[in-house]
Design an enzyme around this catalytic site. Structure first.
Site, PDB file in Angstrom:
ATOM      1  N   ARG A   1       0.846  -1.202   0.000  1.00 42.79           N
ATOM      2  CA  ARG A   1       0.000   0.000   0.000  1.00 42.79           C
ATOM      3  C   ARG A   1       0.879   1.249   0.000  1.00 42.79           C
ATOM      4  O   ARG A   1       0.528   2.255  -0.590  1.00 42.79           O
ATOM      5  CB  ARG A   1      -0.912  -0.014   1.221  1.00 42.79           C
ATOM      6  CG  ARG A   1      -2.214  -0.745   1.016  1.00 42.79           C
ATOM      7  CD  ARG A   1      -2.034  -2.196   0.539  1.00 42.79           C
ATOM      8  NE  ARG A   1      -3.293  -2.899   0.440  1.00 42.79           N
ATOM      9  CZ  ARG A   1      -3.860  -3.567   1.446  1.00 42.79           C
ATOM     10  NH1 ARG A   1      -3.233  -3.680   2.614  1.00 42.79           N
ATOM     11  NH2 ARG A   1      -5.017  -4.155   1.284  1.00 42.79           N
TER      12      ARG A   1
ATOM     13  N   ASP B   1       0.100  -6.937  -2.612  1.00 43.39           N
ATOM     14  CA  ASP B   1      -1.317  -6.619  -2.386  1.00 43.39           C
ATOM     15  C   ASP B   1      -1.800  -5.889  -3.632  1.00 43.39           C
ATOM     16  O   ASP B   1      -1.014  -5.630  -4.549  1.00 43.39           O
ATOM     17  CB  ASP B   1      -1.522  -5.797  -1.102  1.00 43.39           C
ATOM     18  CG  ASP B   1      -2.829  -6.177  -0.430  1.00 43.39           C
ATOM     19  OD1 ASP B   1      -3.885  -6.040  -1.084  1.00 43.39           O
ATOM     20  OD2 ASP B   1      -2.814  -6.625   0.744  1.00 43.39           O
TER      21      ASP B   1
ATOM     22  N   HIS C   1      -6.427 -10.011  -3.483  1.00 43.64           N
ATOM     23  CA  HIS C   1      -5.460  -8.945  -3.186  1.00 43.64           C
ATOM     24  C   HIS C   1      -4.314  -8.971  -4.189  1.00 43.64           C
ATOM     25  O   HIS C   1      -3.145  -8.804  -3.814  1.00 43.64           O
ATOM     26  CB  HIS C   1      -4.916  -9.072  -1.754  1.00 43.64           C
ATOM     27  CG  HIS C   1      -5.902  -8.651  -0.700  1.00 43.64           C
ATOM     28  ND1 HIS C   1      -6.221  -7.336  -0.453  1.00 43.64           N
ATOM     29  CD2 HIS C   1      -6.665  -9.371   0.157  1.00 43.64           C
ATOM     30  CE1 HIS C   1      -7.112  -7.257   0.520  1.00 43.64           C
ATOM     31  NE2 HIS C   1      -7.405  -8.484   0.899  1.00 43.64           N
TER      32      HIS C   1
ATOM     33  N   ASP D   1      -6.701 -14.213   2.359  1.00 41.95           N
ATOM     34  CA  ASP D   1      -7.767 -13.454   3.013  1.00 41.95           C
ATOM     35  C   ASP D   1      -8.670 -12.738   2.010  1.00 41.95           C
ATOM     36  O   ASP D   1      -8.254 -12.423   0.900  1.00 41.95           O
ATOM     37  CB  ASP D   1      -7.158 -12.412   3.969  1.00 41.95           C
ATOM     38  CG  ASP D   1      -6.196 -11.467   3.267  1.00 41.95           C
ATOM     39  OD1 ASP D   1      -5.451 -11.937   2.393  1.00 41.95           O
ATOM     40  OD2 ASP D   1      -6.199 -10.263   3.567  1.00 41.95           O
ATOM     41  N   GLU D   2      -9.883 -12.498   2.470  1.00 46.29           N
ATOM     42  CA  GLU D   2     -10.830 -11.583   1.835  1.00 46.29           C
ATOM     43  C   GLU D   2     -11.011 -11.818   0.334  1.00 46.29           C
ATOM     44  O   GLU D   2     -11.080 -10.857  -0.437  1.00 46.29           O
ATOM     45  CB  GLU D   2     -10.394 -10.132   2.082  1.00 46.29           C
ATOM     46  CG  GLU D   2     -10.347  -9.780   3.555  1.00 46.29           C
ATOM     47  CD  GLU D   2      -9.953  -8.341   3.813  1.00 46.29           C
ATOM     48  OE1 GLU D   2     -10.643  -7.677   4.574  1.00 46.29           O
ATOM     49  OE2 GLU D   2      -8.932  -7.885   3.254  1.00 46.29           O
TER      50      GLU D   2
ATOM     51  N   TRP E   1      -6.684 -13.506  12.428  1.00 43.19           N
ATOM     52  CA  TRP E   1      -6.755 -12.031  12.465  1.00 43.19           C
ATOM     53  C   TRP E   1      -8.164 -11.520  12.704  1.00 43.19           C
ATOM     54  O   TRP E   1      -8.348 -10.465  13.288  1.00 43.19           O
ATOM     55  CB  TRP E   1      -6.173 -11.422  11.185  1.00 43.19           C
ATOM     56  CG  TRP E   1      -7.036 -11.540   9.953  1.00 43.19           C
ATOM     57  CD1 TRP E   1      -7.153 -12.624   9.147  1.00 43.19           C
ATOM     58  CD2 TRP E   1      -7.891 -10.533   9.400  1.00 43.19           C
ATOM     59  NE1 TRP E   1      -8.027 -12.355   8.120  1.00 43.19           N
ATOM     60  CE2 TRP E   1      -8.495 -11.068   8.244  1.00 43.19           C
ATOM     61  CE3 TRP E   1      -8.197  -9.212   9.752  1.00 43.19           C
ATOM     62  CZ2 TRP E   1      -9.387 -10.366   7.445  1.00 43.19           C
ATOM     63  CZ3 TRP E   1      -9.080  -8.503   8.954  1.00 43.19           C
ATOM     64  CH2 TRP E   1      -9.671  -9.069   7.819  1.00 43.19           C
TER      65      TRP E   1
ATOM     66  N   PHE F   1      -1.693  -2.575  14.349  1.00 39.87           N
ATOM     67  CA  PHE F   1      -1.027  -1.334  14.751  1.00 39.87           C
ATOM     68  C   PHE F   1      -1.233  -0.215  13.723  1.00 39.87           C
ATOM     69  O   PHE F   1      -0.606   0.834  13.809  1.00 39.87           O
ATOM     70  CB  PHE F   1       0.474  -1.583  14.989  1.00 39.87           C
ATOM     71  CG  PHE F   1       0.772  -2.538  16.122  1.00 39.87           C
ATOM     72  CD1 PHE F   1      -0.237  -3.001  16.946  1.00 39.87           C
ATOM     73  CD2 PHE F   1       2.070  -2.958  16.367  1.00 39.87           C
ATOM     74  CE1 PHE F   1       0.018  -3.886  17.988  1.00 39.87           C
ATOM     75  CE2 PHE F   1       2.354  -3.839  17.413  1.00 39.87           C
ATOM     76  CZ  PHE F   1       1.322  -4.309  18.214  1.00 39.87           C
ATOM     77  N   ASP F   2      -2.129  -0.478  12.740  1.00 41.19           N
ATOM     78  CA  ASP F   2      -2.524   0.614  11.848  1.00 41.19           C
ATOM     79  C   ASP F   2      -3.753   1.329  12.407  1.00 41.19           C
ATOM     80  O   ASP F   2      -4.203   2.307  11.837  1.00 41.19           O
ATOM     81  CB  ASP F   2      -2.813   0.097  10.431  1.00 41.19           C
ATOM     82  CG  ASP F   2      -3.867  -0.997  10.395  1.00 41.19           C
ATOM     83  OD1 ASP F   2      -4.042  -1.715  11.396  1.00 41.19           O
ATOM     84  OD2 ASP F   2      -4.533  -1.138   9.352  1.00 41.19           O
TER      85      ASP F   2
ATOM     86  N   GLU G   1      -1.885   1.452   4.419  1.00 43.71           N
ATOM     87  CA  GLU G   1      -2.712   2.398   3.652  1.00 43.71           C
ATOM     88  C   GLU G   1      -2.478   3.836   4.114  1.00 43.71           C
ATOM     89  O   GLU G   1      -2.454   4.770   3.317  1.00 43.71           O
ATOM     90  CB  GLU G   1      -4.206   2.085   3.829  1.00 43.71           C
ATOM     91  CG  GLU G   1      -4.678   0.840   3.140  1.00 43.71           C
ATOM     92  CD  GLU G   1      -4.644  -0.381   4.053  1.00 43.71           C
ATOM     93  OE1 GLU G   1      -3.827  -0.407   4.996  1.00 43.71           O
ATOM     94  OE2 GLU G   1      -5.429  -1.320   3.808  1.00 43.71           O
TER      95      GLU G   1
END
Ligand code: ACM
Ligand code: ZN
Length: 767
Positions: free
Chosen positions: A167, A196, A271, A335-336, A402, A428-429, A480
């Site tokens: 990102r 990603d 991703h 993921d996702e 996660w 931690f974002d 991001e």
């Protein structure tokens, strides 16, 4: 002679044992498993010599020399000797096979400092502890370290930090600094998120377009992440970068010298817009796409699971990846994955049929299992995000949990290893304070270092055997919103500092008070090493604070060290401003600004608040015929703002005892208006808090007190109003736009603790 010296040694040991003193907070983070303190100090001169007994301890020996030199003295001599002299004031690094833990070490501070480990890795961790001691016990001429024996080893074998370089791209030098920060915290795993949607960051020789095309996007760095347009025809993609294979080798070797395993993450099947932009034939639709500059979501272009060439491509990529990374674990994301295209793709559907799969969920399992078999055949272990549990878990996979801890529990019960990274504690974002006006834009949420510290990686649902599958925990740094190197450091620290203790220190020794007492020295180390970190602001200051006659300003320091400075004239406070020592009074409108300054000079952001004198609103009179509780009107339909509430049709009305979503209502896409009265027993400034998902507003006597409008998660928002004792009109508006739903109203005032607003003080007119 032998006999005599044996007696002398025995006497000396007895002496030490007798002199053992109560443990105080020795400034080492993570807290060692055992520290025994003795009377006396070990004097180490700034011209001390460092001896090491084996070639592979040379790096650690030079590491110590560099630290000592960084204090401004000469460079200490680093000497190889299989039998170091027993001189006072020297530092010895030795291997000792009697130490049972591979990563364990002993540090003895007496007439000299001896660090021993079963392995060079253990010695390296002893050196990291020594580093903190050197900062903690510096004198004018060297160091004066309390005499002690430390016996230490980590609680978990996976002590990880992740960094998303897709990102935003971070250059090689910064990656090395990040690795240094991990090493300082005795972390042993760097999870490098190299792929990603927004950028492919690793050179793959067989597929050069992955980086020629996939590593670059249109530069919209001036626009918010979630509001960046797609690349237009003719626009040049200039933002990005990638690591060459030479860069990767250099970083892996740099990390390995610091005993950090680098786990590469090569995302699949989703991703991966960057890869599809380079090679459109990898997707189901095979239509050309561009690398997105920001966060448009969902993304339906994912790898085609029906096409064998997808798997050949991935095997080629992973073959090059494995040649670069010696890591046992290879992370494949997982993921996702939005499987919209798989549902209509003829090849994916043919695969489902041909393999006898039930649905696209099982197709995901087919995908990951096929890669699992490939990695296993090469002697590696697949690790993936917890979505890899969908449709069945690949035979040899390790799971990274996660989306909370359930994936971890499920996998451990299936006898698969897990790494815990729940977004509740390990992302931690997320914001690390509620100071939204001070903090740089972040992903959302709120996880401060104290919350990280409170995390227990082993879910209590697991029995002893299942718990053995928990390898450890990891902090995740999605980028991001990370625009610079120093912002990565700011977001990482002190949350990584807290996490290091979660994954290293025996659970029975964890104590937030003890951690805070040791944090000050760690901040000194970080400052000296030019590493940025977050400093919390003073507590007790709201954006607006109402008072009637006199306001008592009470600030507090969330740490146990540092000094609060403040101004009352609107100017920015500095260390020359007033020191806050005790609560003080204000009797007229005042702008108050405050910050926290640490002993090493590093300051928090400036927190400011307006103290506003307000006449309390008179109570209502002549209101009769009341009964406890409140009325509500229920409206049908979706909203994104309460401004449009009047457009919705009224569905029904009812009565409840508390300002909450009435029980037994399916609440999706609905809105509520509560109307009634609140009876107050004291005149004063009232602080109300609305916790709502989605938007809400509170009006008292038709005045807007809290505006918490708009779609959002279950976040709290406060507002104040000065009110006379007696009866006041109250109105709460609320809507729910989809997803979860919550509504709660709390209230407090001087002498009344925060409590729900319910039928003890709420009234409605009788029918
Ligand atoms: C993730 O945060 N999507 C693993
Ligand atoms: Zn397909």
């Amino acid at each position: 002679m032998y006999r005599i010296s044996f007696i002398i040694i025995a006497m000396a040991v007895t002496q030490l044992a007798i002199c053992q003193i109560a443990e105080k907070e020795i400034p080492i983070i993570p807290k060692p498993a055992s520290i025994k303190l003795f009377n006396g100090k070990c004097a180490i001169g700034s011209n001390t010599s460092i001896y090491y007994t084996k070639g592979d301890l040379q790096f650690s020996a030079e590491f110590v020399a560099d630290i000592i030199k960084s204090f401004g003295g000469e460079s200490p001599e680093v000497i190889y000797s299989s039998k170091p002299p027993s001189k006072n004031g020297i530092i010895q690094l030795v291997l000792d096979k009697t130490i049972s833990e591979k990563e364990g070490y002993r540090l003895t501070s007496g007439k000299n400092i001896v660090i021993s480990g079963q392995t060079p890795q253990g010695v390296f961790y002893g050196v990291q502890s020594l580093l903190q001691l050197l900062y903690g016990y510096k004198t004018n001429t060297g160091f004066s370290i309390p005499c002690m024996n430390i016996t230490d080893s980590p609680r978990f074998p996976w002590r990880g930090m992740h960094l998303d370089v897709s990102r935003h791209f971070f250059d090689k030098e910064f990656i090395k600094k990040y690795i240094d920060i991990l090493a300082l915290h005795k972390m042993n795993t760097f999870h490098w998120h190299l792929v990603d949607d927004q950028g492919w960051r690793i050179e793959i020789k067989k597929y050069p377009k992955l980086t020629d095309v996939g590593a670059w996007r249109v530069n919209h760095e001036d626009l918010p992440w979630n509001n960046r347009p797609a690349q237009k025809p003719g626009e040049k993609a200039t933002y990005g970068g990638f690591y060459t294979q030479e860069d990767i080798k250099e970083i892996v070797s740099y990390a390995s010298q610091r005993y950090i395993n680098v786990v590469p993450e090569i995302e699949m099947p989703a991703h991966v817009t960057c890869a599809i932009a380079a090679y459109p034939q990898l997707s189901c639709k095979q239509i050309p796409v561009t690398v997105p500059s920001g966060g448009f979501w969902p993304i339906t272009d994912i790898y085609c699971a029906g096409n064998d060439s997808t798997f050949l491509f991935l095997q080629d990529v992973l073959t090059e990846v494995m040649a670069l990374f010696p890591s046992k674990y290879i992370h494949v994301g997982g993921d996702e994955a939005d499987k919209t295209n798989w549902k209509t793709c003829p090849k994916c559907q043919a695969r489902i049929k041909g393999e006898g799969l039930k649905d696209v969920g099982e197709l995901q399992n087919y995908f990951i299992s096929r890669i699992d078999k490939f990695l296993t055949s090469k002697g590696r272990t697949l690790i993936g995000w917890d979505e890899i549990l969908e449709g069945g878990l690949a035979e040899n996979a390790t799971v990274m949990s996660w989306r909370g801890i359930d994936g971890g529990i499920q996998a451990a019960r299936m006898k698969h290893d897990v790494v815990m990274t729940p977004s509740s504690h390990c992302y931690f974002d997320y914001y690390q304070s509620t100071d939204k006006e001070i903090e740089p834009a972040a992903f959302g949420g709120l996880i401060d270092f104290k919350k990280v510290y409170s995390y227990e990686p082993v879910p209590q649902e697991l029995n002893v055997d299942e718990a053995k599958h928990v390898l450890g925990a990891q902090g995740n740094m999605w980028s991001e919103f990370l625009l610079s190197n120093s912002q990565v450091e700011y977001m990482a620290i002190p949350r990584i500092t807290a996490l290091s203790e979660v994954v290293w220190t025996p659970a029975s020794l964890k104590s937030e008070a003890s951690f805070l007492a040791r944090l000050q020295n760690m901040y000194t180390v970080l400052q000296a090493q030019n590493i940025n970190f977050h400093v919390p602001t003073p507590q007790g200051l709201l954006k607006t604070m109402l008072f009637i006659d006199t306001a008592l300003v009470e600030l507090s320091n969330p740490l146990t060290f540092g000094q609060i400075y403040y101004t009352t004239d609107g100017s920015v406070p500095t260390t020359k401003s007033a020191k806050y020592t005790t609560p003080f009074k204000v009797t007229s409108n005042t702008t108050l600004k405050a910050l926290l300054v640490l002993d090493n000079g590093k300051a928090s952001g400036v927190k400011s608040g307006e103290l506003i004198q307000q006449k309390p609103r008179a109570a209502l009179t002549d209101i009769n015929n009341l009964e406890p509780g409140i009325r509500y009107d229920l409206f049908e339909g979706g909203l994104t703002t309460l401004a449009n509430l009047k457009l919705l049709p009224l569905k029904n009305t009812g009565k409840v005892n508390e300002i909450k979503i009435p029980a037994n209502i399916n609440f999706d896409l609905k809105a509520l208006a509560f109307n009634g009265f609140i009876q107050l027993s004291e005149t004063g400034v009232y602080t109300f808090k609305l916790i709502s998902d989605d938007g809400s507003q509170l009006f008292i006597d038709d005045q807007l007190v809290i505006d918490h409008d708009g779609p959002h998660g279950p976040e709290p928002k406060e507002g104040q109003i000065a009110l006379m004792k007696g009866l006041h009109r109250i109105k709460v508006l609320f809507f729910q736009a989809g997803g979860g739903e919550t509504l709660q109203l709390l209230m407090k005032t001087k002498g009344i603790e925060e409590q729900p607003v319910n039928a003890s003080i709420l009234f409605r007119t009788k029918d």
